[in-house]
Design an enzyme around this catalytic site. Structure first.
Site, PDB file in Angstrom:
ATOM      1  N   CYS A   1      59.656  25.599  10.897  1.00  0.00           N
ATOM      2  CA  CYS A   1      59.233  24.704  12.112  1.00  0.00           C
ATOM      3  C   CYS A   1      59.687  25.654  13.418  1.00  0.00           C
ATOM      4  O   CYS A   1      60.564  26.585  13.302  1.00  0.00           O
ATOM      5  CB  CYS A   1      59.900  23.598  12.290  1.00  0.00           C
ATOM      6  SG  CYS A   1      59.872  22.556  10.485  1.00  0.00           S
TER       7      CYS A   1
ATOM      8  N   ARG B   1      54.801  28.842  14.243  1.00  0.00           N
ATOM      9  CA  ARG B   1      55.629  28.605  13.281  1.00  0.00           C
ATOM     10  C   ARG B   1      55.668  27.089  12.428  1.00  0.00           C
ATOM     11  O   ARG B   1      56.214  26.866  11.410  1.00  0.00           O
ATOM     12  CB  ARG B   1      57.181  28.215  13.785  1.00  0.00           C
ATOM     13  CG  ARG B   1      57.655  29.553  14.761  1.00  0.00           C
ATOM     14  CD  ARG B   1      58.960  29.243  15.354  1.00  0.00           C
ATOM     15  NE  ARG B   1      59.987  29.182  14.229  1.00  0.00           N
ATOM     16  CZ  ARG B   1      60.610  30.197  13.561  1.00  0.00           C
ATOM     17  NH1 ARG B   1      60.434  31.341  14.000  1.00  0.00           N
ATOM     18  NH2 ARG B   1      61.663  30.125  12.673  1.00  0.00           N
TER      19      ARG B   1
ATOM     20  N   TRP C   1      56.121  22.578  10.487  1.00  0.00           N
ATOM     21  CA  TRP C   1      55.493  22.991   9.248  1.00  0.00           C
ATOM     22  C   TRP C   1      55.894  22.049   8.139  1.00  0.00           C
ATOM     23  O   TRP C   1      57.152  22.396   7.535  1.00  0.00           O
ATOM     24  CB  TRP C   1      55.488  24.587   8.908  1.00  0.00           C
ATOM     25  CG  TRP C   1      54.645  25.139   7.957  1.00  0.00           C
ATOM     26  CD1 TRP C   1      53.325  25.196   7.889  1.00  0.00           C
ATOM     27  CD2 TRP C   1      54.995  25.654   6.815  1.00  0.00           C
ATOM     28  NE1 TRP C   1      53.018  25.639   6.683  1.00  0.00           N
ATOM     29  CE2 TRP C   1      54.118  25.924   6.014  1.00  0.00           C
ATOM     30  CE3 TRP C   1      56.322  25.414   5.982  1.00  0.00           C
ATOM     31  CZ2 TRP C   1      54.036  26.492   4.671  1.00  0.00           C
ATOM     32  CZ3 TRP C   1      56.153  26.038   4.746  1.00  0.00           C
ATOM     33  CH2 TRP C   1      55.355  26.638   4.012  1.00  0.00           C
TER      34      TRP C   1
ATOM     35  N   ASN D   1      65.074  22.791  11.841  1.00  0.00           N
ATOM     36  CA  ASN D   1      64.132  23.725  11.038  1.00  0.00           C
ATOM     37  C   ASN D   1      64.816  24.375   9.723  1.00  0.00           C
ATOM     38  O   ASN D   1      66.145  24.940   9.946  1.00  0.00           O
ATOM     39  CB  ASN D   1      63.739  25.024  11.856  1.00  0.00           C
ATOM     40  CG  ASN D   1      63.006  26.022  11.267  1.00  0.00           C
ATOM     41  OD1 ASN D   1      62.447  25.812  10.174  1.00  0.00           O
ATOM     42  ND2 ASN D   1      63.355  27.275  11.582  1.00  0.00           N
ATOM     43  N   GLY D   2      64.247  24.178   8.517  1.00  0.00           N
ATOM     44  CA  GLY D   2      64.979  24.763   7.373  1.00  0.00           C
ATOM     45  C   GLY D   2      64.728  23.362   6.362  1.00  0.00           C
ATOM     46  O   GLY D   2      64.026  22.546   6.401  1.00  0.00           O
TER      47      GLY D   2
ATOM     48  N   GLU E   1      44.955  44.183   1.920  1.00  0.00           N
ATOM     49  CA  GLU E   1      45.063  43.661   3.133  1.00  0.00           C
ATOM     50  C   GLU E   1      43.712  43.025   3.691  1.00  0.00           C
ATOM     51  O   GLU E   1      43.689  42.142   4.326  1.00  0.00           O
ATOM     52  CB  GLU E   1      45.860  44.590   4.145  1.00  0.00           C
ATOM     53  CG  GLU E   1      45.861  44.539   5.651  1.00  0.00           C
ATOM     54  CD  GLU E   1      46.866  43.268   5.732  1.00  0.00           C
ATOM     55  OE1 GLU E   1      47.451  42.692   5.048  1.00  0.00           O
ATOM     56  OE2 GLU E   1      46.895  42.883   6.999  1.00  0.00           O
TER      57      GLU E   1
ATOM     58  N   LYS F   1      43.300  39.094   5.097  1.00  0.00           N
ATOM     59  CA  LYS F   1      42.818  38.649   6.191  1.00  0.00           C
ATOM     60  C   LYS F   1      41.618  37.816   6.300  1.00  0.00           C
ATOM     61  O   LYS F   1      41.709  36.892   6.739  1.00  0.00           O
ATOM     62  CB  LYS F   1      42.433  40.235   7.134  1.00  0.00           C
ATOM     63  CG  LYS F   1      43.244  41.098   7.473  1.00  0.00           C
ATOM     64  CD  LYS F   1      44.274  40.467   8.711  1.00  0.00           C
ATOM     65  CE  LYS F   1      45.367  39.910   7.711  1.00  0.00           C
ATOM     66  NZ  LYS F   1      46.664  40.340   7.935  1.00  0.00           N
TER      67      LYS F   1
ATOM     68  N   GLU G   1      43.025  34.222   4.539  1.00  0.00           N
ATOM     69  CA  GLU G   1      43.785  33.479   5.347  1.00  0.00           C
ATOM     70  C   GLU G   1      43.196  32.991   6.963  1.00  0.00           C
ATOM     71  O   GLU G   1      43.443  32.042   7.134  1.00  0.00           O
ATOM     72  CB  GLU G   1      45.187  34.198   6.001  1.00  0.00           C
ATOM     73  CG  GLU G   1      44.936  35.429   6.659  1.00  0.00           C
ATOM     74  CD  GLU G   1      46.361  36.182   6.864  1.00  0.00           C
ATOM     75  OE1 GLU G   1      47.400  35.456   6.460  1.00  0.00           O
ATOM     76  OE2 GLU G   1      46.484  37.186   7.111  1.00  0.00           O
TER      77      GLU G   1
ATOM     78  N   HIS H   1      38.460  45.540 -15.978  1.00  0.00           N
ATOM     79  CA  HIS H   1      39.521  44.762 -16.992  1.00  0.00           C
ATOM     80  C   HIS H   1      39.794  43.262 -16.827  1.00  0.00           C
ATOM     81  O   HIS H   1      40.381  42.812 -17.234  1.00  0.00           O
ATOM     82  CB  HIS H   1      40.841  45.426 -16.739  1.00  0.00           C
ATOM     83  CG  HIS H   1      40.862  46.932 -17.216  1.00  0.00           C
ATOM     84  ND1 HIS H   1      40.434  47.292 -18.498  1.00  0.00           N
ATOM     85  CD2 HIS H   1      41.083  47.960 -16.510  1.00  0.00           C
ATOM     86  CE1 HIS H   1      40.487  48.794 -18.712  1.00  0.00           C
ATOM     87  NE2 HIS H   1      40.898  49.223 -17.567  1.00  0.00           N
TER      88      HIS H   1
ATOM     89  N   LYS I   1      53.503  31.715  11.059  1.00  0.00           N
ATOM     90  CA  LYS I   1      53.694  33.316  11.420  1.00  0.00           C
ATOM     91  C   LYS I   1      54.937  33.801  10.654  1.00  0.00           C
ATOM     92  O   LYS I   1      54.874  34.709  10.190  1.00  0.00           O
ATOM     93  CB  LYS I   1      53.715  33.400  12.930  1.00  0.00           C
ATOM     94  CG  LYS I   1      53.989  34.905  13.255  1.00  0.00           C
ATOM     95  CD  LYS I   1      52.841  35.590  13.398  1.00  0.00           C
ATOM     96  CE  LYS I   1      53.041  37.048  13.748  1.00  0.00           C
ATOM     97  NZ  LYS I   1      51.872  37.792  12.937  1.00  0.00           N
TER      98      LYS I   1
HETATM   99  C1  G6P Z   1      53.667  35.091   6.740  1.00  0.00           C
HETATM  100  C2  G6P Z   1      52.745  35.571   8.108  1.00  0.00           C
HETATM  101  C3  G6P Z   1      52.145  36.765   7.597  1.00  0.00           C
HETATM  102  C4  G6P Z   1      53.216  37.720   7.210  1.00  0.00           C
HETATM  103  C5  G6P Z   1      54.247  37.274   6.435  1.00  0.00           C
HETATM  104  C6  G6P Z   1      55.400  38.231   6.435  1.00  0.00           C
HETATM  105  O1  G6P Z   1      53.094  34.668   5.525  1.00  0.00           O
HETATM  106  O2  G6P Z   1      51.669  34.474   7.997  1.00  0.00           O
HETATM  107  O3  G6P Z   1      51.201  37.293   8.689  1.00  0.00           O
HETATM  108  O4  G6P Z   1      52.697  38.912   6.831  1.00  0.00           O
HETATM  109  O5  G6P Z   1      54.595  36.007   6.810  1.00  0.00           O
HETATM  110  O6  G6P Z   1      56.097  38.247   7.501  1.00  0.00           O
HETATM  111  P1  G6P Z   1      57.115  39.299   8.341  1.00  0.00           P
HETATM  112  O7  G6P Z   1      57.533  38.772   9.697  1.00  0.00           O
HETATM  113  O8  G6P Z   1      58.305  39.385   7.311  1.00  0.00           O
HETATM  114  O9  G6P Z   1      56.448  40.644   8.227  1.00  0.00           O
END
Ligand code: G6P
Length: 613
Positions: A2, A27, A77, A103-104, A486, A490, A493, A509, A608
């Site tokens: 959060c 967050r 969150w 938060n936590g 990657e 993208k 998500e 496989h 994020k």
């Molecule tokens: C979350 C974000 C991702 C990010 C990951 C790792 O899942 O949504 O976009 O790649 O965390 O975050 P960091 O800050 O450790 O790179």
């Protein structure tokens, strides 16, 4: 996880809190809330309407009484308890005077709640956090002032927290504390702030301080004082902040993601700036680790999550090929639970854009505990990871706000490849002329990315063509494999479509069983050394009815025989291709998400920075 924010001594309390919450939405946004406190009165508003919770809270606050100089705010969150208004923070004690935000996760909340209920406390939410309000209330009843009451409460809770508490009987005071979850304090004349991160209060405070684990801070309008859990005074570390508000705002773009995709050439340039002395030595001013130590490294373990993990997988190829060091890449949430082997000469690199991802911090702590040297690769200066590590390399990509990571990925690949070149230099595993050529090549990637950005319309048009598709496989070989991972990440998500990344050779496989008309296979096919092999893989999926999209170089004519759509990019050295090839895939995923009406900056269920395990 959060976002939390607080202010004491402000003439603009509500606006400060709402603006901060808007910046903290990355967050979490399952719910949002504020509590305003003045002598004898706590006023609270909470909303839980999903991605627009903060906007709904703003509307709700239109009827707030004026004249409050202090308050706290929270954007959630959900972990414990459904994302409903009843579980939204701030949470109150039985008297309604004490308000807390958290938060936590409080791990022993169930047993604490049972003890508190036995004493007569009445709980109104199903969160783990509410125990904090009642624990503080219990200590206040015994006559402790707020800071001591918070300290006493924290002595009995287990888990992770960044918290803030207020009491209408002690107005103009906020007490905040941290264990694991991030927390900063900001000051300006006559006003003091707290927040989960600096951008939330960037244009309000003039100086910023990091709160460390198990530190408690008492904020008053004229400043703050901090103690540890034993009650002894501690000094907070002042943070150096090298970005301004403009970087924290959209700057004329529709959304942060478009802005951040377009900033990639700059992100690469700043990451690589001033990294080589006149004599050709590659240098990292911020590294703080000796050359002898780096030369003697026997094994590298990269730990990371999400996009950072994909960047780390690219780095494995470069470190092994250029520096001839054996490399492992671990998902950070797995590392510490598998009894990892740390021998003399093991270097652990924690890769994290935020430097606050709890899984990655816990992994590097475990590595340090077992005797490894730890380098942090972080985008945020003075992040928790950067401060705890033995050495740090900053990616200098600038603030990244959109939940889906873009410019951080290319900057991480560049920084890690630069480190691979430095190790190759120290270990003489590449000739000086090869290192020079690779360094120059790496510096040219920014302009290649700029060229790709000019082709945005073409990539968006392909997304329009494929807007009915629901299943995607992304494939690649060598460094094209982490690029495919990657690209798939993208798309899933942002658009919520099913997308998986595979090494192209692995399709046969298992996944090939899923290929049928309607399925889209996106191939990263820019590597000349692997070209024939990937063409064969594409022929295999095409024969089974798949639609094929290929990322291919400008001069590649043979790709047209197997691909229905081609996303063209300029050719570059094999190790650099992930930074160029990911760009059309980012734009493709973005366009698909927009077509499907998704919120690109705030995908559902995600955040994020993930500060819970
Ligand atoms: C979350 C974000 C991702 C990010 C990951 C790792 O899942 O949504 O976009 O790649 O965390 O975050 P960091 O800050 O450790 O790179």
């Amino acid at each position: 996880m959060c976002g939390i924010i607080g202010v004491v001594g402000s003439s603009d309390t509500l606006a400060t809190l709402l603006q901060g919450l808007q910046r903290l939405e990355y967050r979490g946004y399952d719910s949002a809330g504020v509590a305003l406190v003045r002598p004898g009165q706590t006023w609270r508003a909470r909303t839980a309407v999903g991605t627009e919770s903060v906007a709904a809270l703003r509307a709700e606050c239109a009827s707030a009484p004026s004249g409050f100089r202090s308050g706290i705010g929270h954007t959630r969150w959900a972990t414990h308890g459904a994302p409903e208004a009843v579980n939204a923070h701030p949470l109150l004690d039985c008297s309604g005077n004490i308000a807390i935000i958290h938060n936590g996760i409080i791990e022993n909340h169930a047993e604490l709640q049972e003890q508190l209920e036995a004493k007569g406390h009445v709980f109104t939410s199903v969160t783990d956090s509410e125990v904090l309000a009642h624990l503080i209330e219990d200590s206040r009843i015994q006559g402790l002032e707020l800071m001591e009451a918070v300290r006493a409460s924290l002595l009995v809770v287990r888990g992770a927290f960044a918290i803030a508490a207020m009491d209408a009987n002690e107005p103009d005071v906020i007490v905040a504390a941290r264990r694991i979850s991030p927390l900063v304090v900001g000051t300006a004349p006559g006003v003091t702030y707290l927040a989960s991160d600096v951008p939330a209060i960037l244009d309000r405070a003039t100086a910023f301080y990091a709160v460390n684990d198990d530190e408690i801070v008492r904020l008053r309008p004229e400043g703050f004082r901090a103690i540890d859990l034993e009650g002894s005074p501690v000094r907070l570390h002042q943070l150096s902040i090298d970005w301004d508000l403009e970087t924290a705002e959209k700057g004329g773009y529709d959304d942060f993601m478009t802005k951040e995709i377009n900033e990639q050439p700059d992100a690469l340039r700043s990451t690589l700036m001033d990294r080589r002395h006149k004599d050709g030595t590659i240098t990292f001013d911020e590294l703080r680790i000796g050359d002898d130590e780096l030369r003697d490294v026997k094994r590298v373990v990269l730990v990371a999550a999400g996009t950072s993990h994909n960047a780390a997988q690219v780095a494995k190829y470069a470190l092994e090929r250029w520096a001839r060091i054996s490399v492992e890449v671990d998902i950070s949430s797995e590392y510490r639970y598998r009894d990892p082997i740390v021998e003399i000469g093991t270097l652990v690199i924690g890769v994290s854009q935020s430097g606050e991802t709890i899984d990655t911090i816990m992994a590097t702590r475990e590595a340090q505990y077992r005797g490894a040297h730890v380098i942090a690769v972080s985008n945020i200066v003075d992040s928790s990871l950067a401060r705890e590590a033995d050495a740090v390399i900053y990616t200098r990509a600038g603030l990244e706000v959109s939940v889906a990571s873009t410019k951080a990925f290319v900057a991480q690949v560049a920084a890690l490849e630069l480190l691979a070149l430095r190790l190759a230099q120290l270990r003489s595993t590449l000739s000086p002329s090869d290192i020079d050529a690779l360094f120059l090549g790496l510096n040219a990637v920014g302009s290649q990315v700029a060229t790709v950005l000019e082709r945005r319309d073409r990539f968006e048009a392909v997304a329009h063509e494929l807007k009915g598709a629901r299943d995607f496989f992304f494939i690649g070989r060598h460094v094209g494999f982490p690029t495919a991972l990657e690209g798939a990440l993208k798309l899933k998500e942002l658009s919520y479509l099913h997308a998986e990344g595979y090494p192209a050779g692995e399709l046969k496989h298992g996944p090939l069983a899923l290929i049928e008309p309607g399925v889209v296979v996106v191939a990263v096919a820019t590597d000349p050394a692997m070209h024939e092999k990937i063409l064969s893989n594409l022929a295999e999926v095409k024969a089974r009815g798949a639609t094929v999209v290929a990322v291919a170089t400008d001069d590649d004519e043979s790709i047209a025989a197997v691909a229905d759509y081609v996303l063209r990019v300029p050719a570059t050295e094999q190790m650099f291709t992930p930074m160029v090839d990911i760009v059309p895939l980012q734009i493709f995923a973005y366009a698909m998400a927009r077509i499907l009406g998704r919120n690109v900056d705030r995908p559902r269920n995600l955040a994020k920075t993930v500060t819970v395990e």
